[in-house]
Write a protein that holds these residues in place. Structure first.
Motif, short mmCIF file in Angstrom:
data_model
loop_
_atom_site.label_atom_id
_atom_site.label_comp_id
_atom_site.label_asym_id
_atom_site.label_seq_id
_atom_site.Cartn_x
_atom_site.Cartn_y
_atom_site.Cartn_z
N ASP A 1 9.32 81.66 -47.39
CA ASP A 1 10.16 81.75 -48.93
C ASP A 1 8.77 81.14 -49.85
N VAL A 2 7.80 80.33 -49.10
CA VAL A 2 7.00 80.00 -50.25
C VAL A 2 5.81 80.98 -49.46
N SER A 3 5.62 81.84 -49.09
CA SER A 3 4.66 82.90 -48.97
C SER A 3 5.49 84.00 -50.05
N LEU A 4 6.84 84.15 -50.18
CA LEU A 4 7.14 85.06 -50.97
C LEU A 4 7.11 84.91 -52.30
N ARG A 5 7.44 83.67 -52.37
CA ARG A 5 7.32 82.74 -54.18
C ARG A 5 5.32 82.96 -54.58
N VAL A 6 5.04 82.91 -53.73
CA VAL A 6 3.29 82.79 -54.08
C VAL A 6 2.85 84.20 -54.54
N VAL A 7 3.35 85.41 -53.45
CA VAL A 7 2.93 86.84 -53.95
C VAL A 7 3.56 87.05 -55.61
N MET B 1 10.07 89.68 -55.51
CA MET B 1 10.09 89.10 -54.20
C MET B 1 10.71 90.34 -53.66
N ASP B 2 11.39 90.71 -54.43
CA ASP B 2 12.27 92.44 -53.25
C ASP B 2 11.42 92.72 -52.68
#
Length: 889
Positions: free
Chosen positions: A275-281, A257-258
C-alpha cells in the motif's frame, strides 16, 4: 463531487461575489527564495508587500503547489503528499477578518443547489491564534459557532508564513469532524486526524524576517495594508465530499493506484508495505506530470533534482511491486487524462511530457543496472574482509551518484545478509544538506535588503523603459546606492547603483544580457554602466562606477547605451526566435524552449529533446534559418492581452511569468513569441547564422550554440582558411577532403596495429626463456625479470599469464615481471592455484613490490598490478618479492 467540479464551483462562488479569477501560476516560483511554489499565495506575494499594484482588490485562484520537505513520509502516512491544489481567495486592502470568515462559512455550508459545498455546520470546528479575540468574537457572535467548538492555538499552529522572509500573520483554521471512527473527541487541539483542517484563513498584516522553524523569526513591521490570504486544500475537501478515508482514495489519485495495480497485479489494501508503494507511485507520478508540464526537466540541481528524485522513487516502487518493464508511459497517461479536465494544457503537451518522462525512466533503469553492479562489488569486498555492515560512504555513493534511495540499498544489502551503516550514511547526507542550506541561506537575502529599491518605486514610480525606440535620452536620477547603501551623492571611484526615472538601458531578463553604456551629468560627471538588473518589479537598477566628478540624487542626466553591442545582442535574440521555430518545425512541439542566452554576436538555445539531434537535421535547421534571412521579413512587436496572444498562436517560454498584457514579437509569417527583449527590424539585418553544434546539458535537454552576423562570417572565414591548408596538404578538392583524410587515418591505424602486433609478438617470444630462468624457492617456481622499456601494461599482463601457464607439473608458481613506461616503473604479478594454497597471493606480493617502487597497487589473489615513481628501485623490488615468497612458502 469530483475534483474538477470542486475547482469549478470554487471559482464560480467567488466570482459571483466580486472576485477576479486568475489562472494558476506556474509551479516554477518567480521568487529567488523558492524553487517551487509551495503555497497558494506565492504568486500574490508582490501585491501583499506593496511592490506591485494588484490586478483587483479581490482575487480568487486555484493554485498548483508542490512541497517536498517530508518526501520520505509520502506513502507511509495517508496525509503526506507532494503535489496539491490550493483554492484561495485574496483581499488586498479590501475586506479583512469579518469578510473572510463570512465568505468561508457561506462557501462551505451553503447547499449544493445554492453553489456551496453543503457541509454540515455542526461538524465544523474553528481554531484561532492565541490572542486573537477579534476573530473568536466574529466566529462566535456573527457566525454563531458555539464557544465550545472554537479553540485557541499557538504560533506553531495558528500563525502563518511561507517559511522565508515575507508576508505573515495570525490565522484561523476551519476543521471538519470525521467522526468517532477516526479517534477520540476533543477538537483539533486534541486529535487532528479526526478533526482534519480543510481551510486556513490568514489575516496577512505583518512582514517577517529570516529565521528557522515556524516560531523563531522576528516581525519586521506592518504590511502597507491589511490583507486576506486563504487556502482550502482541494484534495482534503474532495476526501470529505467523496466519502473516502484519505486523499489517496480521491478521484485524481485512486485512478493512478488502480493503473499501478493493473500493471503489477498487487491489490491495494492487501498489505501495508505494498500500500505504501502504491501511494508513493500515485503521488509522485502525478507530481512529476505537473512539474514537467510547467517546464521542469530532470537534473542534478534545484527543481530538476526534485523532479528526478520523485520520478526515481516512483519507478523504484513500481519495481518493488513486481513491475519488470517500462511503466511510466501508462501511468502518466492516466494522470494527464484525469488532471487534464482541470488543466487542458496537459493534454496539449502530452507528447512533450511523455518524451521527458520516458527519457528519465530509461536513464534511471540504466543507472539502476550500473548501481546494482557497484553495490554487488561493495558487498563482495565487505564479505571478503569479514565484515557484516556495508560502509555508510558506499551507501552515500549509491545515493549521490546512482540515485539509489537508502531504503533500496538497505533492502538489497539485506538480501546479501548485510546491514548498512545508516548512521554514517545519514551523517554524510546531513553534511550535504547543511551545505545546501548554507547555500540557500546565502541566496535568501531577505526583503529588507530590497527596501531601498521598493522605497524608490513607492516615491518615484516604476522606471519607464525607452530602449525599444531609442538608444539614448534625457533622464533624472531618482535613487542612488553606494556600496549597497542609499546615499545622496557619490564621487569618483565609487561603486554605485543608480535608478533613473526613464532609461534606454535594457535590464537583464528573458535570456537577454543587460545593456552597458554611460550616464553623463551636466556637471561633466560620468558613470560607466556595466550591468542593469530589476531587483524589484518595475525598477531598473544601473550598476557601475563613477569615472569622473560627483553624482547626486535629483540630477538631470543623459543616458546612452553601447549601440554597437545592443545591435549585436538584438541580432542574436532575433536569431534565437528563428532557431526555436525552425527546431519546432523539424522536431515537433516537444522541442520547446528550456532557456537561452543572447549575447553580442552569439547565442545559446536550450530545448527539450530525448536524444541528440542528427547532424543532417541540424544542417537542415541552419539552412531554413538562413533562407528566412534572405526573405527580408519584418520583425514587429505588439502589446496585447495574454488571451489574444494565445489565440494568435504565440509561443510562451516555460517558467516565465506573464501578466495580463504581454508583448508579442512576430517575424513575418515564420515566428510569433511572447518576448520582452530587443530585436532587429528586419531579418536581413542578421546577415548570417551559423550553428556550431548541439550537446546534452541534462536529461531530456539539449543546447545549441551559434554565431550571428560578423561573428558567423569570421568563423566561416577561418574554416575556409583551414580547408585551403588541408587541400594543399592532401592535394584534393574540398569535397574530396573527408574521404582522403579518412583513408589516411585508416592507413595510420592499420600501421599502428601492425606495430602493436610486432611488439606483442616480441614480448611474448621471451616467455620460453623466462620459464627456463625460474628459481626454485622452497619448492616454488619463482620467475622474475625486467622486460624492455615501453612495454604496455596489457602486453606485460599477457606475458606474465603466458609464463605462468607454461610452468607444468602442478608446481607452485609465482611470476613477477617489471618494466618502465614514461619514466615510471610498473609491475604485474601472478600466482597459480598451487602457490595460493601455500599462502602466496598476487595482491600481497604487488603491494610489497609497489611500496619499494614508491607507489601502490592491488588486485585479486591470482593476478595483480601496481606501479611507482622510482625506476631505479626495480632491482630492490625484485628482491623484496623474493624475500616475501621465501618467508611465506
Amino acid at each position: 463531487m469530483e475534483s474538477a467540479e470542486i475547482r469549478r464551483r470554487w471559482l464560480s462562488f467567488f466570482e459571483e461575489r466580486g472576485h477576479t479569477a486568475v489562472p494558476s501560476a506556474s509551479l516554477i516560483a518567480d521568487d529567488p527564495t523558492l524553487l517551487l511554489v509551495p503555497a497558494g499565495m506565492v504568486p500574490f506575494k508582490p501585491y501583499f508587500l506593496g511592490e506591485v499594484k494588484p490586478p483587483a482588490p479581490r482575487v480568487t485562484s486555484v493554485q498548483k503547489c508542490v512541497r517536498t520537505p517530508d518526501i520520505e513520509e509520502v506513502g507511509k502516512t495517508t496525509r503526506h503528499g507532494t503535489f496539491f491544489q490550493m483554492c484561495g481567495n485574496f483581499s488586498f486592502g479590501d475586506y479583512f477578518k469579518e469578510g473572510a470568515i463570512q465568505l468561508a462559512w457561506e462557501a462551505l455550508t451553503n447547499s449544493v443547489e445554492d453553489g456551496g459545498y453543503g457541509l454540515d455546520p455542526e461538524k465544523l470546528w474553528i481554531t484561532v491564534y492565541l490572542d486573537d479575540d477579534e476573530a473568536e468574537a466574529i466566529w462566535r457572535d456573527k457566525i454563531g459557532v458555539p464557544a465550545e467548538r472554537i479553540q485557541r492555538l499557538g504560533k506553531k499552529d495558528n500563525f502563518w508564513s511561507m517559511g522565508v522572509p515575507g508576508p505573515c500573520g495570525p490565522c484561523s483554521e476551519i476543521n471538519y469532524d470525521r467522526g468517532p471512527e477516526f479517534g477520540v473527541e476533543g477538537g483539533p487541539a486534541v486529535n487532528d486526524e479526526r478533526y482534519v483542517e480543510i481551510w486556513n484563513l490568514v489575516f496577512m498584516q505583518y512582514e517577517r524576517g529570516a529565521g528557522d522553524g515556524k516560531e523563531d523569526f522576528p516581525i519586521l513591521g506592518d504590511l502597507p495594508s491589511k490583507n486576506i490570504d486563504t487556502g482550502l486544500g482541494l484534495e482534503r475537501l474532495a476526501m470529505i465530499l467523496q466519502g473516502v478515508q484519505n486523499m489517496y482514495e480521491t478521484d485524481t489519485l485512486r485512478v493512478v493506484m488502480d493503473k499501478a495495480t493493473e500493471l503489477t497485479g498487487v491489490r491495494y489494501g492487501a498489505e501495508n508495505s505494498t500500500d505504501v508503494s502504491l501511494r508513493v507511485v500515485a503521488d509522485h507520478i502525478r507530481t512529476s506530470v505537473m512539474l514537467i508540464g510547467d517546464g521542469v526537466t530532470p537534473g542534478n540541481e534545484g527543481r530538476g533534482y526534485v523532479l528526478r528524485r520523485i520520478m526515481r522513487r516512483a519507478i523504484r516502487n513500481m519495481r518493488l511491486l513486481g513491475a519488470t518493464g517500462t511503466v511510466v508511459k501508462d501511468l502518466i497517461d492516466v494522470v494527464i487524462d484525469t488532471m487534464g479536465q482541470q488543466y487542458p494544457e496537459l493534454i496539449t503537451d502530452r507528447k512533450r511530457i511523455e518524451t521527458v518522462a520516458l527519457a528519465e525512466e530509461a536513464a534511471f533503469l540504466k543507472a539502476l543496472k550500473g548501481g546494482t553492479n557497484i553495490l554487488e562489488t561493495a558487498v563482495t569486498e565487505t564479505k571478503a574482509a569479514g565484515g557484516q555492515v556495508l560502509a555508510g560512504d558506499k551507501a552515500f555513493l549509491l545515493h549521490d551518484t546512482w540515485g539509489f534511495p537508502i531504503d533500496l540499498t538497505l533492502e538489497m544489502a539485506a538480501e546479501q545478509g548485510l546491514s548498512v551503516d545508516e548512521d554514517g550514511f545519514r551523517r554524510l547526507m546531513q553534511e550535504q544538506r547543511d551545505k545546501a542550506k548554507a547555500d540557500a541561506r546565502a541566496k535568501k537575502t531577505g526583503h529588507a535588503d530590497l527596501s531601498a529599491y521598493r522605497e524608490v518605486a513607492d516615491t518615484a514610480g516604476a522606471t519607464e523603459f525607452t530602449g525599444y525606440a531609442s538608444l539614448a535620452g534625457e533622464s533624472t536620477i531618482v535613487g542612488l546606492l553606494v556600496d549597497g547603501v542609499p546615499s545622496p551623492a557619490a564621487t569618483e571611484g565609487d561603486e554605485v547603483e543608480v535608478v533613473l526615472d526613464r532609461t534606454p538601458f535594457y535590464a537583464e531578463g528573458g535570456g537577454q544580457l543587460a545593456d552597458t553604456g554611460r550616464i553623463r551629468l551636466d556637471t561633466g560627471a560620468v558613470i560607466e554602466v556595466r550591468d542593469v538588473q530589476k531587483p524589484v518589479p518595475g525598477v531598473h537598477v544601473h550598476k557601475g562606477v563613477v569615472q569622473v566628478g560627483e553624482v547626486t540624487v535629483g540630477a538631470p542626466v543623459f543616458a546612452s547605451i553601447d549601440a554597437t553591442r545592443r545591435r549585436a545582442i538584438a541580432r542574436a535574440h532575433s536569431a534565437t526566435h528563428l532557431t526555436h521555430q525552425a527546431l519546432r518545425d523539424a522536431l515537433g512541439p516537444t522541442a520547446a524552449q528550456a532557456g537561452s542566452e543572447n549575447s553580442p554576436g552569439r547565442f545559446r538555445f536550450d530545448f527539450g529533446s530525448p536524444a541528440a539531434v542528427p547532424g543532417t537535421v541540424l544542417t537542415d535547421v541552419e539552412q531554413r534559418i538562413n533562407e528566412v534571412l534572405s526573405r527580408e521579413l519584418d520583425v514587429q512587436a505588439e502589446v496585447m492581452s495574454i488571451d489574444e496572444a494565445k489565440k494568435q498562436g504565440a509561443i510562451a517560454e516555460f517558467g516565465e511569468k506573464y501578466g495580463e498584457r504581454v508583448r508579442v514579437v512576430t517575424i513575418g509569417d515564420f515566428s510569433k513569441e511572447l518576448c520582452g527583449g530587443t530585436h532587429v527590424g528586419n531579418t536581413a539585418q542578421l546577415g548570417l547564422v551559423k550553428l556550431l553544434g548541439e550537446s546534452s546539458i541534462g536529461s531530456g535537454v539539449r543546447r545549441i550554440e551559434a554565431l550571428v552576423g560578423v561573428d558567423a562570417y569570421n568563423f566561416l572565414a577561418k574554416e575556409h582558411t583551414v580547408v585551403a591548408q588541408l587541400q594543399e596538404l592532401v592535394k584534393g578538392r574540398p569535397e574530396e577532403l573527408p574521404e582522403k583524410i579518412a583513408g589516411m587515418l585508416g592507413k595510420l591505424k592499420d600501421a599502428e596495429k601492425e606495430i602493436e602486433k610486432f611488439r606483442a609478438e616480441k614480448v611474448l617470444a621471451a616467455a620460453a626463456g623466462l620459464v627456463e630462468s625460474a628459481k626454485d624457492v622452497r619448492g616454488v617456481a619463482l620467475v622474475t625479470g625486467q622486460v624492455p622499456d615501453g612495454t604496455s601494461a596489457d602486453d606485460l599482463r599477457k606475458l606474465v599469464l603466458d609464463v605462468r601457464g607454461r610452468i607444468q607439473g602442478g608446481r607452485p608458481a609465482v611470476v613477477a615481471l617489471f618494466t618502465t613506461a614514461n619514466g615510471r616503473p610498473f609491475t604485474v604479478i601472478a600466482t597459480n592455484e598451487a602457490a595460493r594454497e601455500r599462502g602466496l597471493k598476487a595482491g600481497d606480493l604487488v603491494r610489497t613490490a609497489a611500496k619499494t617502487l614508491g607507489g601502490g597497487g592491488g588486485g585479486k589473489p591470482d593476478v595483480a598490478q601496481g606501479g611507482g615513481t622510482n625506476p631505479a628501485a626495480i632491482g630492490d623490488a625484485v628482491a623484496a618479492v623474493e624475500r616475501l615468497v621465501t618467508e611465506t612458502a
